[in-house]
Scaffold this active site. Structure first.
Site, PDB file in Angstrom:
ATOM      1  CG  HIS A 188      -0.255  -0.358   2.510  1.00 50.18           C
ATOM      2  ND1 HIS A 188      -0.250  -1.646   2.996  1.00 50.18           N
ATOM      3  CD2 HIS A 188       0.451   0.367   3.415  1.00 50.18           C
ATOM      4  CE1 HIS A 188       0.416  -1.700   4.143  1.00 50.18           C
ATOM      5  NE2 HIS A 188       0.865  -0.492   4.415  1.00 50.18           N
ATOM      6  CD  GLN A 261      -1.217   1.552   6.877  1.00 47.92           C
ATOM      7  OE1 GLN A 261      -2.119   0.939   7.463  1.00 47.92           O
ATOM      8  NE2 GLN A 261       0.057   1.443   7.209  1.00 47.92           N
ATOM      9  NE  ARG A 291       9.748  -5.582   8.542  1.00 47.31           N
ATOM     10  CZ  ARG A 291       8.455  -5.253   8.452  1.00 47.31           C
ATOM     11  NH1 ARG A 291       8.013  -4.482   7.467  1.00 47.31           N
ATOM     12  NH2 ARG A 291       7.591  -5.680   9.342  1.00 47.31           N
ATOM     13  CG  ASP A 293       4.892  -3.953   5.693  1.00 52.99           C
ATOM     14  OD1 ASP A 293       5.159  -4.408   6.817  1.00 52.99           O
ATOM     15  OD2 ASP A 293       3.818  -3.360   5.436  1.00 52.99           O
ATOM     16  CD  GLU A 335       5.307  -8.108   8.402  1.00 53.38           C
ATOM     17  OE1 GLU A 335       4.714  -8.131   9.488  1.00 53.38           O
ATOM     18  OE2 GLU A 335       4.764  -7.669   7.371  1.00 53.38           O
ATOM     19  CG  HIS A 399       7.604  -2.779  14.324  1.00 51.42           C
ATOM     20  ND1 HIS A 399       8.057  -3.888  13.623  1.00 51.42           N
ATOM     21  CD2 HIS A 399       6.647  -2.218  13.562  1.00 51.42           C
ATOM     22  CE1 HIS A 399       7.382  -3.975  12.489  1.00 51.42           C
ATOM     23  NE2 HIS A 399       6.521  -2.978  12.421  1.00 51.42           N
ATOM     24  NE  ARG A 524       0.863  -1.987  15.857  1.00 55.58           N
ATOM     25  CZ  ARG A 524       0.830  -1.878  14.527  1.00 55.58           C
ATOM     26  NH1 ARG A 524       1.374  -2.813  13.773  1.00 55.58           N
ATOM     27  NH2 ARG A 524       0.241  -0.851  13.942  1.00 55.58           N
TER      28      ARG A 524
HETATM   29  C1  OTU Z   1       3.194  -5.028   8.964  1.00 50.56           C
HETATM   30  O1  OTU Z   1       2.577  -5.919   9.867  1.00 50.56           O
HETATM   31  C2  OTU Z   1       4.058  -4.055   9.745  1.00 50.56           C
HETATM   32  O2  OTU Z   1       5.073  -4.736  10.418  1.00 50.56           O
HETATM   33  C3  OTU Z   1       3.172  -3.274  10.671  1.00 50.56           C
HETATM   34  O3  OTU Z   1       3.901  -2.431  11.534  1.00 50.56           O
HETATM   35  C4  OTU Z   1       2.218  -2.499   9.830  1.00 50.56           C
HETATM   36  O4  OTU Z   1       1.256  -1.925  10.679  1.00 50.56           O
HETATM   37  C5  OTU Z   1       1.492  -3.351   8.790  1.00 50.56           C
HETATM   38  O5  OTU Z   1       2.319  -4.297   8.148  1.00 50.56           O
HETATM   39  C6  OTU Z   1       0.923  -2.488   7.707  1.00 50.56           C
HETATM   40  O6  OTU Z   1       1.959  -1.922   6.915  1.00 50.56           O
HETATM   41  O7  OTU Z   1      -0.643  -7.062  10.631  1.00 50.56           O
HETATM   42  O8  OTU Z   1       0.150  -6.564  13.089  1.00 50.56           O
HETATM   43  O9  OTU Z   1       1.018 -11.188   7.573  1.00 50.56           O
HETATM   44  O10 OTU Z   1       0.370  -9.539   9.681  1.00 50.56           O
HETATM   45  O11 OTU Z   1       2.201  -7.411   7.579  1.00 50.56           O
HETATM   46  C7  OTU Z   1       1.097  -6.503  12.072  1.00 50.56           C
HETATM   47  C8  OTU Z   1       1.608  -9.958   7.657  1.00 50.56           C
HETATM   48  C9  OTU Z   1       0.511  -6.760  10.728  1.00 50.56           C
HETATM   49  C10 OTU Z   1       0.839  -8.957   8.539  1.00 50.56           C
HETATM   50  C11 OTU Z   1       1.765  -7.844   8.818  1.00 50.56           C
HETATM   51  C12 OTU Z   1       1.370  -6.622   9.529  1.00 50.56           C
END
Ligand code: OTU
Length: 656
Positions: A188, A261, A291, A293, A335, A399, A524
């Site tokens: 996004h 987003q 990374r 995301d 991720e 995080h 968080r």
């Molecule tokens: C990620 O996490 C990031 O690490 C987060 O900090 C962001 O908020 C999010 O993307 C949006 O950009 O749901 O609770 O399977 O679970 O991408 C964390 C992957 C998240 C998702 C994960 C997401």
């Protein structure tokens, strides 16, 4: 016989190269290097592009555009990075036991990008080789999900500094043997990214960059099948955007995460091309790892969960191929916080060579709560194998929140009810469960499904916060030992260990995170601490304080890794420890063999560890270790087999 796609690729190859040669006007050497890589990668790019977009009228044109993006970035790639590409193309650091990662927010750790250099000594003390800075790019005013709502990759948030400072940081870290990990938020952009602004105005081509619907009825094929990622927020994955010009006075926009987003639509090849351009821009800043995301969400199809679809992998493989054309030393990190089978599928050499391992992460916590190592051991034994050239990132927390991502079938195989067990773990780590040592909080509890995840720092979740509050020296002692046992598992089980900075000195939760109104609704922020110079100084000055002991242990583990090749690659081999509270395993590699055993409980246990016939010696003392006898609460055994040839295996039970 090669198939017809290969033949098609062969036929177009020379013409495509011809289209992009001009990008290298004055640099025949760069052109030659690019040509060599093009020769290797072209068929793969053609095939992948064809599988997503081959049916489209503009297929050939988009293919050329994509290759041109790669060529332009290759021509622009700074010299020091081209040198890195030559020397580090094999990314041997991935199997170097000395590799240790750390992650943090620039503003919280050092104020600004330039300020990071003042923290390098601290990082060196921890043996950190890779520093992941959370997304430092431009964001909208107000909440921005910690940088994961990117308004532009071409600018930094002004308060952090500017692009040239980020480039100098990458360079100066490199000079000191460290490298930078940066994010690419592929799923996004922020709602105020120039593409999104143009889409709101209905301008081509950006009106097709996102999932935008005139009518709510158009989402009916998707909405009922989607998981709620952030159930706390109002509404579902679709956000009404009144300032998008539409016949109904606004439009619906797909927003998997927060409403600000906007999900990108990779069914449109123009999106892939445009995002690849941004990706290579990040590579050229000097990131050695990017990374990726939220990898599971990159493709959507009606009637599916819109997670982990095969096309999401193709998108990543295309990005991988484009990076291989331009910046061959760069590796991607996936991720994906989903079912372990799905997590695995993103980790392959031609996609994301690195993957976070949320399974090991959550099962270390599971073991600490249950005082049993069975689920962790089963996962270590069955779920870690990766293709050559790949590696896990092993961590205790990030995080983000902690979710209980084990497979239901794995729990059931051990006679554990997965639903009830997740409820127990949530209640345990939220500190609600009777006898819990933890001080965490529910993140995004979903009353409809009963799901929840957990927020909290390592020290708070592992009992230090509650122990310090109770001022009970025995409890404090127990918490410190528990933290060290946890870090020992993170540093020895598998893969590359990653620290969340602050945890190395036992930082506890920030219960005042909500004072910042941009953070108030997202707990968080409770576990995203600022660098605490006083706490670090105190830990250094007083090695017997809790912070001092934790810091010393992390430094010791990190130093230990760097001199033990067996920890550089491969997977653990599980040993029978003779007690359910003990995880015991060996690691072998580089001509050496290590044995690690960790008591995950707060009681003394009697162990009878299968020595495998080796005379193990303690790695620090150099004396024989206890493999049969008592192991103290959270006790750790770390032993090595004397170098082969030096000792004959002898019967279990003789050492100790
Ligand atoms: C990620 O996490 C990031 O690490 C987060 O900090 C962001 O908020 C999010 O993307 C949006 O950009 O749901 O609770 O399977 O679970 O991408 C964390 C992957 C998240 C998702 C994960 C997401």
């Amino acid at each position: 016989m090669r198939d017809w796609i290969s033949q098609e690729a062969d036929r177009s190859k020379a013409a495509v190269l011809e289209e992009v040669r001009g990008c290298f006007e004055d640099s025949p050497r760069r052109l030659a290097a690019f040509e060599a890589r093009f020769d290797l990668e072209y068929e793969r790019i053609f095939r992948l592009m064809h599988s997503l977009y081959g049916w489209r009228w503009d297929f050939s044109w988009r293919l050329i555009e994509l290759v041109r993006v790669a060529a332009t970035a290759a021509a622009d790639r700074p010299k020091w990075l081209r040198r890195r590409d030559e020397t580090m193309a094999g990314a041997r650091w991935m199997n170097d036991p000395a590799t240790v990662w750390a992650m943090t927010y620039t503003e919280r750790f050092a104020g600004t990008v330039a300020g990071i250099s003042e923290r390098v000594e601290h990082l060196k003390g921890l043996g950190v080789t890779h520093l992941h800075l959370m997304p430092p790019y431009a964001v909208p005013d107000g909440p921005n999900d910690g940088g994961y709502a990117v308004s532009s990759y071409r600018w930094l948030r002004p308060e952090l500094g500017d692009m040239s400072e980020l480039k100098s940081l990458a360079r100066s870290l490199d000079d000191q043997g460290m490298s930078l990990v940066l994010d690419f938020v592929a799923n996004h952009t922020a709602h105020d990214h120039p593409w999104a602004e143009a889409a709101k105005r209905g301008e081509a081509p950006y009106d097709r960059f996102y999932f935008i619907f005139d009518d709510r009825a158009e989402v009916a094929g998707y909405a009922p099948h989607l998981r709620e990622i952030f159930p706390d927020r109002v509404g579902d994955a679709f956000t009404w955007c009144p300032d998008a010009e539409g016949s109904h006075g606004g439009k619906w926009v797909w927003t998997t995460f927060y409403p600000f987003q906007w999900d990108l639509d990779y069914r449109n090849p123009a999106v892939l091309v445009a995002m690849s351009r941004e990706l290579l821009h990040i590579a050229n800043l000097g990131a050695s790892v990017i990374r990726m995301d939220a990898t599971p969400f990159l493709w959507k199809r009606e009637g599916t969960s819109c997670e982990n679809l095969p096309e999401a992998h193709v998108v990543l493989q295309l990005m991988n191929a484009v990076a291989a054309l331009t910046a061959p030393s760069v590796r991607f990190l996936s991720e994906a916080i989903v079912h372990p089978d799905d997590v695995h599928r993103f980790v392959r050499p031609d996609e994301c060579a690195l993957g976070y391992n949320p399974l090991v992460m959550s099962l270390i916590w599971e073991a600490m709560a249950t005082r049993e190592a069975g689920m962790l051991a089963a996962a270590l034994e069955q779920r870690l194998e990766l293709p050559p050239g790949c590696q896990w990132i092993t961590y205790i927390r990030s995080h983000d929140d902690i979710g209980w991502g084990f497979a239901d079938e794995d729990a059931a195989a051990l006679g554990i009810d997965p639903v009830g067990h997740r409820r127990f773990l949530n209640e345990f780590y939220a500190g609600i469960h009777e006898g819990s040592f933890a001080r965490g909080a529910f993140f995004q509890a979903n009353p409809r499904t009963g799901d929840a995840r957990i927020s909290g720092t390592l020290a708070s979740l592992a009992g230090l916060e509650a122990a310090v509050e109770s001022a009970d020296p025995d409890e404090i002692e127990m918490a410190v030992k528990r933290i060290i046992a946890i870090q020992t598992l993170a540093f020895t089980t598998v893969g590359i260990p990653m620290l969340y900075l602050g945890d190395e000195v036992g930082t506890t939760n920030d219960h005042r995170f909500g004072d910042d109104t941009d953070h108030a609704g997202d707990n968080r922020w409770m576990h995203r601490p600022r660098f605490d110079a006083a706490a670090v100084a105190e830990a250094v000055a007083d090695p017997s304080s809790p912070g001092g002991r934790i810091l010393a242990a992390v430094r010791r583990l990190s130093a230990f890794r760097s001199s033990h090749a067996a920890l550089g690659g491969g997977t653990p081999r599980l040993l029978d420890a003779g007690h359910p509270a003990v995880a015991a395993f060996t690691r072998a590699g580089g001509g050496e063999m290590l044995l690690v055993a960790v008591n995950v409980s707060d009681f003394t246990v009697e162990v009878d560890i299968d020595s495998g016939g080796w005379p193990w010696v303690d790695v620090e003392e150099g004396t024989g270790v206890v493999l049969r006898g008592s192991l103290a609460p959270y006790g750790v055994v770390m032993a090595e087999a004397p170098s082969p040839g030096h000792a004959e295996p002898f019967a279990p039970g003789e050492v100790g």
